[in-house]
Design a protein around this motif. Structure first.
Motif, PDB file in Angstrom:
ATOM      1  N   VAL A 131       0.882  -1.189   0.112  1.00  0.00           N
ATOM      2  CA  VAL A 131       0.035   0.015   0.059  1.00  0.00           C
ATOM      3  C   VAL A 131       0.864   1.203   0.192  1.00  0.00           C
ATOM      4  N   PRO A 132       0.835   2.247  -1.021  1.00  0.00           N
ATOM      5  CA  PRO A 132       0.038   2.079  -2.254  1.00  0.00           C
ATOM      6  C   PRO A 132       0.503   0.893  -3.099  1.00  0.00           C
ATOM      7  N   PRO A 133      -0.106   0.451  -3.994  1.00  0.00           N
ATOM      8  CA  PRO A 133       0.231  -0.803  -4.995  1.00  0.00           C
ATOM      9  C   PRO A 133       1.090  -0.531  -6.124  1.00  0.00           C
ATOM     10  N   PHE A 134       1.310   1.012  -6.341  1.00  0.00           N
ATOM     11  CA  PHE A 134       2.265   1.476  -7.246  1.00  0.00           C
ATOM     12  C   PHE A 134       2.759   2.845  -6.692  1.00  0.00           C
ATOM     13  N   ASP A 135       4.013   3.209  -7.496  1.00  0.00           N
ATOM     14  CA  ASP A 135       4.325   4.576  -7.287  1.00  0.00           C
ATOM     15  C   ASP A 135       3.320   5.344  -7.792  1.00  0.00           C
ATOM     16  N   ARG A 136       3.289   6.657  -7.108  1.00  0.00           N
ATOM     17  CA  ARG A 136       2.293   7.356  -7.667  1.00  0.00           C
ATOM     18  C   ARG A 136       2.453   9.112  -7.255  1.00  0.00           C
ATOM     19  N   ALA A 137       2.116   9.852  -8.128  1.00  0.00           N
ATOM     20  CA  ALA A 137       2.187  11.122  -7.855  1.00  0.00           C
ATOM     21  C   ALA A 137       1.632  11.698  -6.534  1.00  0.00           C
ATOM     22  N   ALA A 138       2.433  12.335  -5.852  1.00  0.00           N
ATOM     23  CA  ALA A 138       1.784  13.049  -4.546  1.00  0.00           C
ATOM     24  C   ALA A 138       1.552  14.192  -4.513  1.00  0.00           C
ATOM     25  N   MET A 139       1.583  14.952  -5.787  1.00  0.00           N
ATOM     26  CA  MET A 139       1.047  16.511  -6.030  1.00  0.00           C
ATOM     27  C   MET A 139       0.638  16.258  -7.545  1.00  0.00           C
ATOM     28  N   ASP A 140      -0.276  17.340  -7.791  1.00  0.00           N
ATOM     29  CA  ASP A 140      -0.866  17.623  -9.040  1.00  0.00           C
ATOM     30  C   ASP A 140       0.562  18.220  -9.931  1.00  0.00           C
TER      31      ASP A 140
ATOM     32  N   GLY B 236       1.464  13.923 -22.777  1.00  0.00           N
ATOM     33  CA  GLY B 236       0.240  13.216 -22.592  1.00  0.00           C
ATOM     34  C   GLY B 236      -0.192  13.414 -21.045  1.00  0.00           C
ATOM     35  N   THR B 237      -1.303  12.811 -20.580  1.00  0.00           N
ATOM     36  CA  THR B 237      -1.843  13.070 -19.406  1.00  0.00           C
ATOM     37  C   THR B 237      -2.204  11.803 -18.749  1.00  0.00           C
ATOM     38  N   VAL B 238      -2.025  11.709 -17.232  1.00  0.00           N
ATOM     39  CA  VAL B 238      -2.218  10.388 -16.930  1.00  0.00           C
ATOM     40  C   VAL B 238      -3.102  10.644 -15.488  1.00  0.00           C
TER      41      VAL B 238
ATOM     42  N   ALA C 148      -2.139  13.705 -12.415  1.00  0.00           N
ATOM     43  CA  ALA C 148      -2.882  13.925 -11.086  1.00  0.00           C
ATOM     44  C   ALA C 148      -2.343  13.279  -9.814  1.00  0.00           C
ATOM     45  N   THR C 149      -2.635  14.045  -8.705  1.00  0.00           N
ATOM     46  CA  THR C 149      -2.127  13.292  -7.383  1.00  0.00           C
ATOM     47  C   THR C 149      -2.962  12.007  -7.294  1.00  0.00           C
TER      48      THR C 149
ATOM     49  N   VAL D  63       2.521  21.722 -10.344  1.00  0.00           N
ATOM     50  CA  VAL D  63       2.151  22.570 -11.365  1.00  0.00           C
ATOM     51  C   VAL D  63       2.512  24.152 -11.086  1.00  0.00           C
ATOM     52  N   GLU D  64       2.554  24.631 -10.061  1.00  0.00           N
ATOM     53  CA  GLU D  64       2.775  26.131  -9.602  1.00  0.00           C
ATOM     54  C   GLU D  64       4.527  26.242 -10.001  1.00  0.00           C
ATOM     55  N   GLU D  65       5.263  25.267 -10.148  1.00  0.00           N
ATOM     56  CA  GLU D  65       6.589  25.579 -10.584  1.00  0.00           C
ATOM     57  C   GLU D  65       6.864  25.411 -11.816  1.00  0.00           C
TER      58      GLU D  65
END
Ligand code: AMP
Ligand code: MG
Length: 406
Positions: free
Chosen positions: A54-63, A87-89, A108-109, A123-125
């Protein structure tokens, strides 16, 4: 005329009474399977191990944008790095393509990191790709803004151990590892039975000499609040036969809590029933309210013979029954919230008896609220109680007292 009253000749101290009850208590071993939605407040009877990370995959922590960190080295507002947006995920999707050198993918987060990317630029950077390539205004380090697979819980790890009280956050941990059910210890079943020819159920109309049964309802409420299953029974009449039948009816439950008939009057037959059908452990505590209390065992079950006076009965439920019940239920001991306050008025206490004295919190002081043991308003109009030691006869106004809140 001869009297059949039998005075209580010797009282035991409150600590001794508690110790004898504690020695008789056994935690419940029965278990049952409950759905996750009903698990809060229960006590786990199994270790729960995580079947997967948990989590089951590496994931974005921020948008932001999934990037190769090396591509952002040296980036600053004065000298941004331009990356091709490929692209977008979104969350709940698998990435459709990897991030190659000089590329970025909007993310996306909570969405899975695309292969090739090793950081997220928030995204702010960036300039948000307003004019073609995405301009990155700051460098990121490898791993930055990523939630790693297994960072919360590792596959195979024990997340919760048997004996743990399930709280909202632990129910959450169960959900996180995908458990829909758990084995928990069964709650102790507490038979609650009022005795007395004068008692009528609320809702009915009162005949001459009759009053409404209060204790069945106060006891059931306390039992439910402290991890037990209240099992209310019909009221028993003040005859040995009916009381004996009532006891037999309750023998499937784990604890029997009777009220009334525990004192010294001719029709106070609880003691007779307890001594003939079971085993008396004590009768009479140096306690006010709550002196005429009997405790013992019947048919291998714990038996509490509470006084009939509603405030005595309820006070005893808090002082004696709750600790026993919580141990049976394998719950941690109850710790009352307390307030330290000056006593608002002088209180004279029963000499030689530990006193539970109800108070109301008013204007920053603990105001005496105790009326009489028979008056339920002694408690219902109070916020809590103070304890006055057996050897203390008077507590003067202004003394700082610890109020245990109900
Ligand atoms: P007992 O302990 O049976 O001698 O009762 C003491 C006093 O408490 C008497 O005034 C009873 O009428 C009253 N009493 C006993 N049981 C209850 C009850 N379940 N609800 C309200 N009052 C009760
Ligand atoms: Mg009675």
């Amino acid at each position: 005329m001869t009297t059949k009253m039998r005075p209580i000749r010797s009282l035991i101290g409150l600590d001794e009474a508690r110790a004898r009850i504690d020695a008789a208590v056994r935690p419940i071993d029965r278990t049952e399977r409950v759905p996750l939605a009903e698990a809060n407040g229960r006590v786990l009877a199994e270790d729960l191990a995580a079947a997967a990370d948990v989590p089951p995959f590496d994931r974005a922590a921020m948008d932001g944008y999934a990037v190769r960190a090396a591509d952002t080295a040296g980036a600053s507002p004065a000298s941004p790095r331009a990356l091709t947006h490929t692209g977008t995920v979104f969350t709940g999707e698998a990435p459709r393509r990897p991030v190659g050198p000089g590329e970025c993918i909007e993310i996306a987060t909570g969405a899975p990191m695309p292969p090739g990317a090793d950081a997220v630029v928030i995204v702010e950077e960036t300039d948000g790709g307003a004019a073609g390539p995405v301009k990155v205004f700051g460098a990121v380090a490898p791993g930055q803004n990523i939630g790693r697979q297994g960072a919360d819980i590792r596959q195979g790890q024990d997340v919760l151990r048997a004996g743990t009280l399930l709280t909202p956050s632990r129910v959450g941990a169960m959900a996180a590892i995908g458990r829909a059910h758990a084995m928990v210890y069964s709650r102790p079943r507490v038979a609650i039975l009022s005795t007395g020819n004068e008692l009528v159920d609320p809702g009915a109309s009162l005949g001459p000499g009759q009053i409404y049964d209060i204790n069945r309802f106060t006891l059931a409420a306390v039992v439910a609040d402290h991890g037990g299953v209240p099992v209310p029974y019909r009221t028993a009449a003040d005859t040995l036969d009916d009381l004996a039948r009532a006891v037999d009816d309750c023998l499937h439950d784990d604890v029997l809590v009777f009220s009334g008939g525990s004192s010294v009057g001719e029709r106070d037959l609880i003691l007779d029933v307890l001594t003939t059908r079971g085993e008396l452990v004590f009768h009479g505590i140096a306690l006010k309210p709550g002196k005429p209390t009997a405790f013992g065992r019947v048919g291998g079950r714990l038996f509490f013979g509470m006084p009939g006076y509603p405030t005595s009965c309820l006070s005893n439920a808090y002082i004696l029954l709750v600790p026993a019940l919580r141990r049976m239920a394998r719950l941690p001991p109850h710790t009352a919230r307390t307030m330290r306050l000056p006593l608002g008025r002088r209180v004279a206490s029963a000499s030689g008896r530990h006193q539970i004295y109800t108070v109301k919190v008013e204007g920053g002081a603990a105001m005496p609220a105790f009326k009489a043991s028979g008056d339920i308003t002694s408690m219902s109009e109070a916020d809590g109680y103070i304890e006055i030691a057996a050897e203390t006869d008077v507590v003067e106004a202004g003394t700082i007292v610890d109020v245990k809140l109900f």
